[in-house]
Design a protein around this motif. Structure first.
Motif, PDB file in Angstrom:
ATOM      1  N   LEU A   1       0.959  -1.014   0.048  1.00 41.88           N
ATOM      2  CA  LEU A   1      -0.078   0.038   0.060  1.00 41.88           C
ATOM      3  C   LEU A   1       0.782   1.392   0.085  1.00 41.88           C
ATOM      4  O   LEU A   1       0.528   2.276  -0.531  1.00 41.88           O
ATOM      5  N   THR A   2       2.092   1.154   0.467  1.00 39.11           N
ATOM      6  CA  THR A   2       3.117   2.292   0.615  1.00 39.11           C
ATOM      7  C   THR A   2       3.422   2.597  -0.799  1.00 39.11           C
ATOM      8  O   THR A   2       4.064   3.790  -1.062  1.00 39.11           O
ATOM      9  N   ALA A   3       3.569   1.444  -1.492  1.00 38.85           N
ATOM     10  CA  ALA A   3       4.155   1.821  -2.867  1.00 38.85           C
ATOM     11  C   ALA A   3       3.116   2.704  -3.625  1.00 38.85           C
ATOM     12  O   ALA A   3       3.897   3.213  -4.781  1.00 38.85           O
ATOM     13  N   VAL A   4       1.957   2.623  -3.245  1.00 38.01           N
ATOM     14  CA  VAL A   4       1.083   3.460  -4.080  1.00 38.01           C
ATOM     15  C   VAL A   4       1.174   5.192  -4.004  1.00 38.01           C
ATOM     16  O   VAL A   4       1.631   5.685  -5.096  1.00 38.01           O
ATOM     17  N   PRO A   5       1.457   5.627  -2.729  1.00 37.79           N
ATOM     18  CA  PRO A   5       1.786   7.095  -2.769  1.00 37.79           C
ATOM     19  C   PRO A   5       3.350   7.243  -3.549  1.00 37.79           C
ATOM     20  O   PRO A   5       3.482   8.330  -3.975  1.00 37.79           O
ATOM     21  N   VAL A   6       4.149   6.382  -3.158  1.00 36.45           N
ATOM     22  CA  VAL A   6       5.569   6.342  -3.730  1.00 36.45           C
ATOM     23  C   VAL A   6       5.350   6.579  -5.505  1.00 36.45           C
ATOM     24  O   VAL A   6       5.727   7.428  -5.986  1.00 36.45           O
ATOM     25  N   ALA A   7       4.421   5.928  -6.213  1.00 40.56           N
ATOM     26  CA  ALA A   7       4.278   5.771  -7.517  1.00 40.56           C
ATOM     27  C   ALA A   7       3.524   7.095  -7.825  1.00 40.56           C
ATOM     28  O   ALA A   7       3.898   7.800  -8.838  1.00 40.56           O
ATOM     29  N   ILE A   8       2.501   7.514  -6.958  1.00 42.55           N
ATOM     30  CA  ILE A   8       1.804   8.741  -7.349  1.00 42.55           C
ATOM     31  C   ILE A   8       2.686   9.978  -7.134  1.00 42.55           C
ATOM     32  O   ILE A   8       2.804  10.833  -8.051  1.00 42.55           O
ATOM     33  N   MET A   9       3.616  10.011  -6.251  1.00 48.21           N
ATOM     34  CA  MET A   9       4.730  11.166  -5.959  1.00 48.21           C
ATOM     35  C   MET A   9       5.390  10.975  -7.218  1.00 48.21           C
ATOM     36  O   MET A   9       6.076  12.194  -7.516  1.00 48.21           O
ATOM     37  N   GLY A  10       5.959   9.841  -7.700  1.00 43.55           N
ATOM     38  CA  GLY A  10       6.906   9.733  -8.756  1.00 43.55           C
ATOM     39  C   GLY A  10       6.266  10.429 -10.095  1.00 43.55           C
ATOM     40  O   GLY A  10       7.059  11.446 -10.668  1.00 43.55           O
ATOM     41  N   LEU A  11       5.071   9.994 -10.298  1.00 44.78           N
ATOM     42  CA  LEU A  11       4.545  10.798 -11.404  1.00 44.78           C
ATOM     43  C   LEU A  11       4.339  12.326 -11.094  1.00 44.78           C
ATOM     44  O   LEU A  11       4.449  12.939 -12.232  1.00 44.78           O
TER      45      LEU A  11
END
Lengths: 393, 305
Positions: B281-291
């Motif tokens: 679930l933590t990977a989700v904000p990481v991905a969003i922030m990456g974009l």
């Protein structure tokens, strides 16, 4: 970021992957130990004792004399939730990570620690207080597996129904008040997956057709019924509280008028002159019971045993009960409680008949083995957690 | 005696010269000595732990012992991005919407303040305003959160004012509206500072030139001011957006009502029980922030930092 060309990026990723590969095996070491035999006598103290505790579980009022007598200096790590306690015990490779000695685990954490091999069996014969416990607390299901004791029972308390006597009339007698629409938007419920058991207990008494035998051992159908009840309750809830202080604030501010609580909050609110009362509704209730458990990699086991021996003495049990607002596991603590605070023994139901204790279904971690009817298809705690996220999210 | 001292000083100087000559002859050595330690720490501590975090998202948990099982599978991501159970979609959507709403609110609030500080305020007043903006950051986050709880509660200051003005009382405690208010308050300084820096950098002559060429205030604002301040907004939004995306304390203490769970609080609830799921679930904000950062880079936000 322009310097990071594609080739270099791949190199960096490969390096990170290598690093991950190095770290991964290191964390998997530490399981698969041979049969463990607990000590037969308490050795010399190591001078130090590191505990993971509920706040005030090693309150200086009774911990100071212990430190003086044994030379074991207590270092505390306060936990805010059962999940946090388990996480702390699991950190650094599990078993307390060679850092912690004891954990004051509640029933919704203790079995997880036992099956996760984070705690080891203890020798209850080294703890004289144990023999005088109420029979239930000598070997309760939440800390004793197949007759092996993984820790010593400590204190307990019921989850009670609290209400503001000025706002909630007539006085409730059933949990139906937190599932009905009458006090919509004024209901306060703990933010804890174990709350599903409270719904199951209510259904056990109001919908016998579901055939619920134990609120912690639910088949898929029974579980879904409990979850559905909680989903219907959701729009009525003002706040799913995380910490006792949160709920106290909500009652004081008038944000909520009725809910599920612990005696501690009721007593704190009454002490601040708020007109609240609590009761055990006619369906019975759930309750929590805490256990001091010994970490598998405890660096100071002797001090840990000394502490377990000390806190289970009736007098210290009484002291802790008054400090935290909970009930001792030994009936011998009653006179000590009354001496500390007149009438407190009855106030905390320590003198209540065995039937009172029977009306409380103590927290235990739900596992697939139902424990009744030979069934192995009960819903486990991971699914409880996921369902709880679904309900509240 | 004097000769000895001189010789010793000479040999020390010689050593220093030899070292600096070695560095001069091999420029890569100089660079490695200078950049090596920070890059090493960055790689091991930061990127390394992030890699482990992402990797553990693909692990599972033993339902019986809730111990981590190191077998690769996509189970956690299937649960999160399930098409039948939309719980996590809802939580992610709510979190992103909250982060966006907070960012826009802070941008709207920050601009006039930053403009006043950068262009209109006398130095003394400017210093005072700086202190006022930064002052909340000096006190504990928790103290500020709890003050807001008291303000927003049924019998709190907000309702005291509302009922005093003859308006209906609001029951904001525990709701998404309360979270939006508190988040906007808490992250405001992180927006004010980069916007201030961007406004301060605009030469007065640009605005004068715009006026000389006949543009009115509105046109100058739209065509000169806004494009030049935009990188400041984007830089500030990186803070407000990212901080809202990951926070779990405000959702727990200010939210907590039904339908207020956010990514951070859901991760927190899973950490003790199901670490791989929490990691996934933590990977989700990481991905969003990456974009988000990629988009921000395009808008030139990193030049404004």
């Amino acid at each position: 970021m322009r310097w990071l060309t594609r080739r270099r990026a791949i190199g960096a990723l490969a390096a990170a992957g290598l690093l991950a590969a190095l770290v991964v095996p290191a964390t998997s070491i530490g399981s698969g130990s041979a049969a463990f035999s607990p000590p037969t006598k308490i050795g010399k103290g190591e001078g130090s004792l590191n505990v993971i505790e509920w706040p005030a579980y090693t309150d200086p009022s009774f911990a100071k004399p212990f430190e003086k007598a044994t030379g074991c200096t207590i270092h505390r790590k306060d936990a805010g939730s059962s999940n946090q306690m388990v996480a702390l015990m699991r950190a650094g490779g599990g078993g307390g990570g060679g850092q912690y000695d004891l954990v004051s685990a509640s029933g919704d954490a203790s079995l997880r620690l036992i099956y996760g091999k984070d705690v080891v069996p203890i020798n209850v014969n080294l703890l004289p207080g144990w023999k005088q416990f109420f029979p239930y607390f000598k070997s309760p299901a939440h800390n004793t597996v197949n007759g092996v004791h993984y820790g010593i029972s400590l204190q307990w308390g019921p989850n009670t129904l609290i209400y503001n006597t000025k706002k909630v009339k007539p006085a409730p007698t059933s949990w139906s008040v937190v599932y009905g629409k009458k006090y919509a938007g004024k209901i306060s419920i703990p933010n804890n997956p174990i709350q599903i058991a409270d719904a199951a207990l209510y259904l056990m008494k109001t919908k016998p057709a579901l055939g619920i035998r134990d609120p912690y051992e639910l088949t898929k159908g029974q579980f879904d019924a409990a979850v559905a009840l909680l989903k219907r309750q959701k729009p009525l809830v003002k706040r799913y509280w995380n910490y006792a202080a949160d709920q106290i604030t909500d009652f004081k501010n008038g944000d909520v008028t009725v809910g599920s609580t612990w005696p501690y909050q009721t007593l704190t609110l009454q002490a601040s002159k708020l007109s609240v009362k609590d009761l055990i509704p006619r369906e019975g209730t759930t309750g929590w019971a805490d256990t001091w458990m010994l970490a598998a990699k405890a660096p100071h086991p002797n001090c840990a045993y000394m502490w377990m021996k000390y806190v289970t003495m009736p007098k210290v049990e009484a002291q802790q009960a008054i400090v935290f607002g909970e009930t001792p596991v030994t009936p011998l603590a009653c006179p000590y409680m009354n001496k500390l605070q007149a009438g407190s023994c009855a106030q905390y139901h320590l003198n209540a008949p065995a039937a009172y204790l029977k009306s409380i279904h103590f927290w235990k971690v739900p596992i697939a083995d139902c424990g009744w009817g030979g069934r192995k298809d009960c819903v486990d705690f991971t699914a409880w957690q996921q369902a709880w996220t679904q309900i509240t999210g | 005696m004097a000769v000895d001292v001189a010789r010793e000083a000479g040999s020390l100087r010689g050593a220093r010269l030899r070292v600096s000559a070695a560095f001069w002859r091999r420029p890569w050595l100089k660079l490695a000595a200078l950049v090596g330690p920070p890059v090493g720490i960055y790689t091991i501590v930061y990127v390394g732990s992030l890699a482990v975090l992402l990797a553990s998202g693909f692990w599972a948990v033993n339902a019986f012992t809730s111990e981590t099982v190191h077998t690769w599978n996509l189970g956690n991501f299937r649960t999160i991005f399930s098409t039948t159970d939309l719980t996590y979609w809802r939580i992610i959507g709510r979190t992103v919407a909250m982060a966006a709403a907070v960012t826009v609110t802070d941008a709207v609030l920050a601009f006039p303040l930053a403009y006043f500080m950068a262009r209109l305020a006398m130095p003394r007043l400017r210093a005072l305003l700086f202190v006022a903006v930064l002052l909340p950051l000096w006190s504990s986050y928790l103290v500020r959160i709890y003050s807001w709880r008291t303000i927003l509660s049924t019998s709190g200051a907000l309702n005291w004012v509302l009922t005093g003005l003859g308006l209906p009382a609001q029951h904001l405690s525990g709701t998404n509206w309360a979270m939006w208010l508190v988040f906007s308050y808490i992250w405001l300084p992180f927006m004010v500072l980069p916007v201030f820096a961007a406004i301060e950098r605009i030469p007065d002559s640009y605005l004068e030139a715009s006026g000389d060429l006949g543009a009115r205030a509105g046109r100058t604002f739209r065509s000169v001011m806004l494009p030049l301040v935009l990188p400041g907004f984007v830089a500030g939004s990186i803070f407000t957006f990212a901080l809202t995306l990951g926070d779990f304390i405000t959702p727990a203490l200010i939210g907590g009502g039904p339908g207020t769970a956010m990514i951070g609080s859901t991760v927190e609830a899973n950490v003790g029980l199901n670490v791989p799921f929490a990691a996934a679930l933590t990977a989700v904000p990481v991905a969003i922030m990456g974009l988000y950062l990629m988009a921000a880079k395009r808008l030139g936000a990193f030049e404004a930092l």
